[in-house]
Design a protein around this motif. Structure first.
Motif, PDB file in Angstrom:
ATOM      1  N   LEU A 129       8.080  -2.986  38.794  1.00  0.00           N
ATOM      2  CA  LEU A 129       8.938  -2.098  38.026  1.00  0.00           C
ATOM      3  C   LEU A 129       9.314  -1.042  38.972  1.00  0.00           C
ATOM      4  N   ALA A 130      10.652  -1.103  39.004  1.00  0.00           N
ATOM      5  CA  ALA A 130      11.258   0.115  40.025  1.00  0.00           C
ATOM      6  C   ALA A 130      12.146   1.066  38.912  1.00  0.00           C
ATOM      7  N   ILE A 131      11.784   2.410  39.066  1.00  0.00           N
ATOM      8  CA  ILE A 131      12.350   3.493  38.371  1.00  0.00           C
ATOM      9  C   ILE A 131      13.172   4.250  39.410  1.00  0.00           C
ATOM     10  N   ALA A 132      14.502   4.460  39.056  1.00  0.00           N
ATOM     11  CA  ALA A 132      15.235   5.134  40.257  1.00  0.00           C
ATOM     12  C   ALA A 132      14.920   6.573  40.023  1.00  0.00           C
ATOM     13  N   LEU A 133      14.762   7.399  41.319  1.00  0.00           N
ATOM     14  CA  LEU A 133      14.719   8.775  41.049  1.00  0.00           C
ATOM     15  C   LEU A 133      16.129   9.325  41.782  1.00  0.00           C
ATOM     16  N   THR A 134      16.738   8.450  42.558  1.00  0.00           N
ATOM     17  CA  THR A 134      18.284   9.082  42.846  1.00  0.00           C
ATOM     18  C   THR A 134      19.086   7.790  42.828  1.00  0.00           C
ATOM     19  N   PRO A 135      20.235   7.993  42.994  1.00  0.00           N
ATOM     20  CA  PRO A 135      21.119   6.723  42.815  1.00  0.00           C
ATOM     21  C   PRO A 135      20.593   5.455  43.824  1.00  0.00           C
ATOM     22  N   PHE A 136      20.265   4.585  43.137  1.00  0.00           N
ATOM     23  CA  PHE A 136      19.499   3.288  43.650  1.00  0.00           C
ATOM     24  C   PHE A 136      20.300   2.011  43.837  1.00  0.00           C
ATOM     25  N   GLU A 137      20.371   1.383  44.919  1.00  0.00           N
ATOM     26  CA  GLU A 137      21.278  -0.043  44.979  1.00  0.00           C
ATOM     27  C   GLU A 137      20.186  -0.902  44.994  1.00  0.00           C
ATOM     28  N   ALA A 138      20.489  -2.253  44.541  1.00  0.00           N
ATOM     29  CA  ALA A 138      19.370  -3.059  44.609  1.00  0.00           C
ATOM     30  C   ALA A 138      20.378  -4.286  44.253  1.00  0.00           C
ATOM     31  N   LEU A 139      19.823  -5.856  44.682  1.00  0.00           N
ATOM     32  CA  LEU A 139      20.480  -6.941  44.404  1.00  0.00           C
ATOM     33  C   LEU A 139      19.220  -7.638  43.549  1.00  0.00           C
TER      34      LEU A 139
END
Length: 404
Positions: A129-139
């Motif tokens: 699980l990934a929770i963004a702390l700052t603007p976060f880019e992912a594929l």
């Protein structure tokens, strides 16, 4: 109990104090000098042997402490997982893309570990699980079929690289068709393309898109393609955004990466929690070992709209919300306490790892600890932590627990 946790200086991490990992480390331990030229990629919290946490006041590894203090784990977690903290909790700070990858299911992980122990180091699955702390880019996940078809029609350089049969079948497919059947041959053809063909295709595509107007460049993902190619020249993974969803998460938004879902983190800072494993099958954007046959065979080829991939929390009370993935290994709670308030964490049947991400104040279990960003606390099962912000301050913390 306050923990000293391990920092991983992987090459893709943000440099110096640009990194949230470095900022948290510097805040919690001001005596540690931050090197502005060094990558601070990950902060590991837990008992994984590649980055074990230590209880500061006792000078003993958390993994050793729990062996002698079974009550710290609690009967429910012991029954399900044994005497262990079954999750790995992390902060990530990403400057350039991590590899395109997927994580095998539990049974598949056991099989890979048995057959290729040097490559697949442990038999556990690795949902995360990934929770963004700052603007976060992912594929993340394969795009809806119609989006991939549109890209392939507008990018003949890419379409011409791929086997004619797979492309013809794919472009003839209607949206309601089975993506598992039609997309796998196309992706297999992409991933097994000759390296010199991939490199020349990327060169030709970049040269053409460079001359297009800004709206066309934007619609055909030229800025992202160029950035990936600068970091990984000639890598087939540079073409993956045309097949996978390109997601921009705002702080507080999350994605859950279930087994076999292809993904790659591209940039930003996040809280990450996963089963205690390091099992990764890679496909591109990496100098590490790529296992194309295993990956192409195991992937989830379902098409996903972006909103299907966002993983939302449930409100627990007015101070906390929880992300509960469909696995027993872990869940993550975010707690925010405003100035002038005080909050007792909920009584959990599981051990907790807790990191303060912003604010100032005090955290008290049996002994008070100065609560400031970067402080990490281990909380035994069935215990509560009292969080009290300093006057004029708030406290924000993330708490990893077992989902039992």
């Amino acid at each position: 109990m306050e923990l000293q946790c391990k920092v991983q200086n992987y090459d893709w991490g943000k440099l110096g104090l640009d990194s949230t990992v470095a900022k948290l480390l510097s805040s919690a331990h001001p005596d540690i000098a931050i090197d502005p030229s060094k990558a601070y990629a990950e902060l590991w919290m837990g008992t994984h042997p590649n980055g074990p946490s230590m209880i500061i006041e006792r000078g003993v590894l958390l993994s050793e402490y729990i062996k002698d203090n079974l009550d710290a784990i609690g009967p429910e977690v012991r029954k399900k997982f044994g005497v262990t903290v079954p999750f790995l909790f992390k902060i990530l700070s990403i400057r350039k893309a991590l590899s395109i990858q997927a994580h095998p299911k539990k049974e598949h992980a056991e099989e890979l570990h048995k057959n290729f122990p040097d490559m697949y180091k442990d038999p556990n699955h690795k949902p995360e699980l990934a929770i963004a702390l700052t603007p976060f880019e992912a594929l993340c996940g394969f795009r809806p079929l119609v989006e991939i078809q549109n890209f392939l029609k507008k990018l003949p350089e890419v379409a011409n690289m791929l086997s004619k049969e797979s492309i013809d079948n794919f472009l003839a497919q209607q949206e309601q068709g089975d993506s598992q059947i039609v997309l796998k041959p196309v992706f297999h053809s992409l991933m097994t393309s000759d390296k010199t063909v991939v490199a020349s295709t990327l060169k030709a595509l970049l040269e053409r898109l460079e001359k297009e107007d800004v709206p066309t460049q934007s619609s055909l993902l030229y800025p992202l393609l160029k950035r990936l190619h600068n970091d990984f020249p000639g890598d087939v993974g540079c073409l993956s955004p045309y097949f996978m969803n390109y997601m921009l998460l705002n702080p507080g938004q999350a994605i859950f990466l279930k087994p076999n879902l292809p993904h790659a983190y591209l940039s930003g800072d996040c809280v990450e929690c996963m089963a205690c494993s390091d099992n990764v099958v890679r496909a591109g954007l990496t100098p590490k070992h790529i296992d194309v046959p295993t990956l192409v065979d195991m992937l989830d080829y379902s098409s996903y709209a972006q909103e299907q991939l966002l993983f939302n929390p449930q409100l627990e009370d007015c101070n906390s919300c929880v992300w509960r993935p469909p696995v027993p290994d872990f869940a993550v709670v975010r707690i925010k306490v405003e100035s002038g308030d005080s909050y007792n964490t909920q009584n959990r049947s599981s051990p907790s790892l807790i990191i303060i991400t912003s604010g100032q104040g005090e955290a008290c279990d049996t002994e008070p600890v100065a609560a400031k960003p970067g402080v990490v606390i281990f909380l035994k099962a069935s215990r509560q932590l009292t969080l009290t912000p300093a006057e004029g301050h708030h406290l924000e913390v993330y708490q990893a627990i077992c989902n039992v």
